[in-house]
Motif scaffolding. Structure first.
Motif, PDB file in Angstrom:
ATOM      1  N   GLY A 111     -14.229 -10.824  -7.343  1.00  0.00           N
ATOM      2  CA  GLY A 111     -15.263 -10.832  -6.323  1.00  0.00           C
ATOM      3  C   GLY A 111     -16.625 -10.613  -6.952  1.00  0.00           C
ATOM      4  O   GLY A 111     -16.771 -10.597  -8.174  1.00  0.00           O
ATOM      5  N   GLU A 112     -17.651 -10.456  -6.128  1.00  0.00           N
ATOM      6  CA  GLU A 112     -18.998 -10.238  -6.636  1.00  0.00           C
ATOM      7  C   GLU A 112     -19.086  -8.824  -7.218  1.00  0.00           C
ATOM      8  O   GLU A 112     -19.012  -7.837  -6.471  1.00  0.00           O
ATOM      9  N   PRO A 113     -19.232  -8.690  -8.538  1.00  0.00           N
ATOM     10  CA  PRO A 113     -19.171  -7.356  -9.164  1.00  0.00           C
ATOM     11  C   PRO A 113     -20.216  -6.386  -8.646  1.00  0.00           C
ATOM     12  O   PRO A 113     -20.017  -5.171  -8.725  1.00  0.00           O
ATOM     13  N   ALA A 114     -21.338  -6.889  -8.128  1.00  0.00           N
ATOM     14  CA  ALA A 114     -22.382  -5.983  -7.654  1.00  0.00           C
ATOM     15  C   ALA A 114     -21.997  -5.291  -6.350  1.00  0.00           C
ATOM     16  O   ALA A 114     -22.581  -4.263  -6.005  1.00  0.00           O
ATOM     17  N   ARG A 115     -21.019  -5.832  -5.624  1.00  0.00           N
ATOM     18  CA  ARG A 115     -20.620  -5.220  -4.359  1.00  0.00           C
ATOM     19  C   ARG A 115     -19.628  -4.096  -4.614  1.00  0.00           C
ATOM     20  O   ARG A 115     -18.829  -4.142  -5.560  1.00  0.00           O
ATOM     21  N   PRO A 116     -19.623  -3.058  -3.775  1.00  0.00           N
ATOM     22  CA  PRO A 116     -18.647  -1.969  -3.942  1.00  0.00           C
ATOM     23  C   PRO A 116     -17.220  -2.496  -3.892  1.00  0.00           C
ATOM     24  O   PRO A 116     -16.920  -3.476  -3.190  1.00  0.00           O
ATOM     25  N   LEU A 117     -16.330  -1.832  -4.626  1.00  0.00           N
ATOM     26  CA  LEU A 117     -14.942  -2.272  -4.702  1.00  0.00           C
ATOM     27  C   LEU A 117     -14.278  -2.294  -3.326  1.00  0.00           C
ATOM     28  O   LEU A 117     -13.496  -3.195  -3.014  1.00  0.00           O
ATOM     29  N   THR A 118     -14.585  -1.316  -2.480  1.00  0.00           N
ATOM     30  CA  THR A 118     -13.988  -1.295  -1.142  1.00  0.00           C
ATOM     31  C   THR A 118     -14.367  -2.539  -0.348  1.00  0.00           C
ATOM     32  O   THR A 118     -13.547  -3.080   0.403  1.00  0.00           O
ATOM     33  N   ASP A 119     -15.595  -3.027  -0.504  1.00  0.00           N
ATOM     34  CA  ASP A 119     -16.013  -4.256   0.174  1.00  0.00           C
ATOM     35  C   ASP A 119     -15.274  -5.460  -0.377  1.00  0.00           C
ATOM     36  O   ASP A 119     -14.872  -6.362   0.372  1.00  0.00           O
ATOM     37  N   ARG A 120     -15.106  -5.501  -1.687  1.00  0.00           N
ATOM     38  CA  ARG A 120     -14.454  -6.651  -2.316  1.00  0.00           C
ATOM     39  C   ARG A 120     -12.974  -6.735  -1.964  1.00  0.00           C
ATOM     40  O   ARG A 120     -12.372  -7.801  -2.057  1.00  0.00           O
ATOM     41  N   ARG A 121     -12.368  -5.619  -1.581  1.00  0.00           N
ATOM     42  CA  ARG A 121     -10.950  -5.617  -1.212  1.00  0.00           C
ATOM     43  C   ARG A 121     -10.746  -5.833   0.278  1.00  0.00           C
ATOM     44  O   ARG A 121      -9.605  -5.898   0.743  1.00  0.00           O
ATOM     45  N   ARG A 122     -11.832  -5.965   1.024  1.00  0.00           N
ATOM     46  CA  ARG A 122     -11.730  -6.117   2.473  1.00  0.00           C
ATOM     47  C   ARG A 122     -11.452  -7.575   2.832  1.00  0.00           C
ATOM     48  O   ARG A 122     -12.068  -8.482   2.275  1.00  0.00           O
ATOM     49  N   PRO A 123     -10.523  -7.850   3.771  1.00  0.00           N
ATOM     50  CA  PRO A 123     -10.295  -9.236   4.192  1.00  0.00           C
ATOM     51  C   PRO A 123     -11.570  -9.872   4.746  1.00  0.00           C
ATOM     52  O   PRO A 123     -12.434  -9.190   5.311  1.00  0.00           O
ATOM     53  N   GLY A 124     -11.683 -11.178   4.571  1.00  0.00           N
ATOM     54  CA  GLY A 124     -12.849 -11.906   5.061  1.00  0.00           C
ATOM     55  C   GLY A 124     -12.460 -13.305   5.498  1.00  0.00           C
ATOM     56  O   GLY A 124     -11.320 -13.750   5.305  1.00  0.00           O
ATOM     57  N   PRO A 125     -13.387 -14.046   6.085  1.00  0.00           N
ATOM     58  CA  PRO A 125     -13.089 -15.414   6.552  1.00  0.00           C
ATOM     59  C   PRO A 125     -12.900 -16.363   5.372  1.00  0.00           C
ATOM     60  O   PRO A 125     -13.723 -16.363   4.446  1.00  0.00           O
ATOM     61  N   PRO A 126     -11.864 -17.191   5.366  1.00  0.00           N
ATOM     62  CA  PRO A 126     -11.705 -18.178   4.290  1.00  0.00           C
ATOM     63  C   PRO A 126     -12.934 -19.069   4.131  1.00  0.00           C
ATOM     64  O   PRO A 126     -13.215 -19.549   3.025  1.00  0.00           O
TER      65      PRO A 126
END
Length: 487
Positions: free
Chosen positions: A376-391
């Motif tokens: 994921g985008e390394p600048a974003r917090p890890l918790t955000d990067r592990r959160r489900p999102g829209p394809p």
């Protein structure tokens, strides 16, 4: 295991290590590290003063106190604090692998971190260990032998063959991580800025391997940090993912290189774009099968539209070139809110998170696409990067990448624009063929997420690469003028 040594570890919970041994070690390294860290490509605190360093954990993987000419290997987790007392920016935790020698060979002089003048490493040369073939090879040997070494825990996928004795070479040009290739067999990605929690670049490829998806190289081995024996461990504390070893796809080329070659030679790329759309859909389908999914309804989509509008406002305040297009771009976000008000929904699931042409590989034999780098985008917090999102967020990222290739290549003119349009359409067509869902059938969703991505790109380029600002601004003009409601 060659050159093995029982690791000597100083344990600590985040945020810092307070044992006298650790304090003396850090004091001896603070000056050299304070000068060296900000110069590294993966250092995230550029532009902010480094106010202090604290030691989270230290593990001696190979003795650093010997009197012989051979190297020692020291693994550190270091917390960096930026700015003054009023700076509320969260601290960063970095992973360092440092070699230690009495005398540094000339070939390793570019890797020098410094020579401490006090403490346990006084008078020795401390350097970036991954440039040392001997120490980089030792890391491979550690990965071949699952088990715990102090705070470090090494894991290996069952039945995976990892040859020994492979030569190591560190790749250059890394941005947020460091990578070492072993022979032509494997590549180790070492995460530099780390935080508690399983990194998606380990979590998602493991889930995809279990689901039988061959589009993503399956992890062969990995290592993490945990802190057993810490004085006051956090309840339910998660380990920190430090590195992942995966098969190296020798002879492959990334999608960015292939796209630029197509633009240079003025060749058709739509077949490759279509097959890339199919590969993306295969990965999304496998992730939706392996991991939990959900749906966004009206409240969540309206909230998403409001957040996009807020990001646009902030970006326009920072980048004057964006201001004339705010009205047209806000219309795109209102269309998303209207879509939600009409009962529109959106599936959410685990995603790649930073999908673009540089994150996909095609082998020399042309056997299809592989997706890599699920961090994921390394600048974003890890918790955000592990959160489900829209394809559709992954899809929008790839569509923007086709535009980037056409604009950055410099060919300009109608041919490059036609190349981008054709490949964007082919990619969506391939995605629809495999998933059964055409991204163009929910144009309000696709346009909103593509616009949000372009706004982010404008802010990024203005701050880091002003000479590239024209690339996302080309898309901003198109998106601001577009009709946003599907027929």
């Amino acid at each position: 295991m060659p050159e093995s040594s029982s690791p000597r570890t100083v344990h600590a919970r985040l945020p810092q290590l307070s044992a006298p041994h650790g304090s003396a070690l850090l004091r001896s390294l603070t000056g050299p590290l304070a000068r060296w860290l900000p110069r590294q490509r993966w250092f995230a605190g550029k532009g902010r003063p480094l106010s202090s360093l604290s030691l989270v954990a230290a593990t001696e993987l190979l003795s650093c106190s010997g009197s012989g000419p051979g190297p020692g290997l020291l693994h550190l987790l270091v917390r960096a604090r930026h700015g003054g007392a009023r700076d509320t920016t969260p601290d960063d935790c970095y992973q360092l692998l440092l070699g230690v020698r009495p005398v540094l060979p000339p070939a390793l002089s570019p890797a020098l971190v410094g020579r401490p003048t006090e403490g346990p490493l006084r008078g020795r040369a401390v350097y970036e260990a991954l440039h040392d073939n001997r120490l980089a090879t030792l890391m491979l040997e550690r990965l071949r032998a699952p088990g715990r070494h102090g705070t470090l825990s090494f894991g290996r996928a069952p039945g995976t063959a990892i040859p020994s004795g492979l030569s190591a070479r560190m790749l250059t040009g890394e941005q947020s991580n460091s990578s070492v290739v072993y022979g032509e067999e494997h590549i180790l990605k070492l995460f530099r800025r780390v935080s508690p929690g399983v990194n998606p670049d380990l979590e998602l490829p493991l889930a995809l391997a279990e689901a039988g998806c061959a589009r993503v190289p399956a992890p062969a081995a990995w290592f993490e940090a945990s802190f057993p024996g810490a004085a006051a461990p956090e309840p339910d504390a998660e380990p920190l993912t430090l590195g992942v070893l995966v098969p190296y796809l020798a002879g492959s080329a990334d999608g960015w290189q292939l796209a630029l070659a197509s633009l240079t030679q003025r060749t058709d790329f739509s077949g490759a774009a279509r097959s890339l759309g199919r590969a993306t859909a295969e990965v999304h389908t496998a992730l939706a099968t392996a991991l939990p999914t959900d749906r966004l309804g009206r409240p969540e989509l309206e909230e998403a539209a409001a957040a996009m509008t807020e990001r646009l406002t902030d970006a326009a305040a920072a980048v004057p070139a964006l201001r004339p297009y705010q009205s047209g771009l806000r219309r795109t976000y209102r269309a998303l809110a209207d879509y939600a008000a009409r009962g529109g929904e959106c599936p959410v699931q685990r995603l790649h998170g930073d999908l673009h042409l540089g994150q996909v590989l095609r082998t020399a034999e042309g056997e299809g696409w592989s997706l890599i780098d699920f961090e994921g985008e390394p600048a974003r917090p890890l918790t955000d990067r592990r959160r489900p999102g829209p394809p559709v967020r992954d899809i929008a990222g790839m569509l923007r990448s086709f535009d980037y290739a056409a604009c950055q290549h410099g060919t300009g003119g109608s041919w490059a624009e036609s190349w981008s349009r054709a490949n964007r359409a082919a990619y969506c067509r391939g995605y629809a063929e495999t998933s059964g869902r055409d991204p163009l059938d929910q144009l309000e969703l696709l346009r909103a997420y593509e616009t949000d991505k372009a706004v982010y790109e404008v802010l990024y380029e203005a701050r880091h690469r002003p000479h590239w600002l024209h690339v996302p601004m080309t898309a901003i003009r198109r998106l601001a003028a577009a009709t946003v409601t599907a027929d």
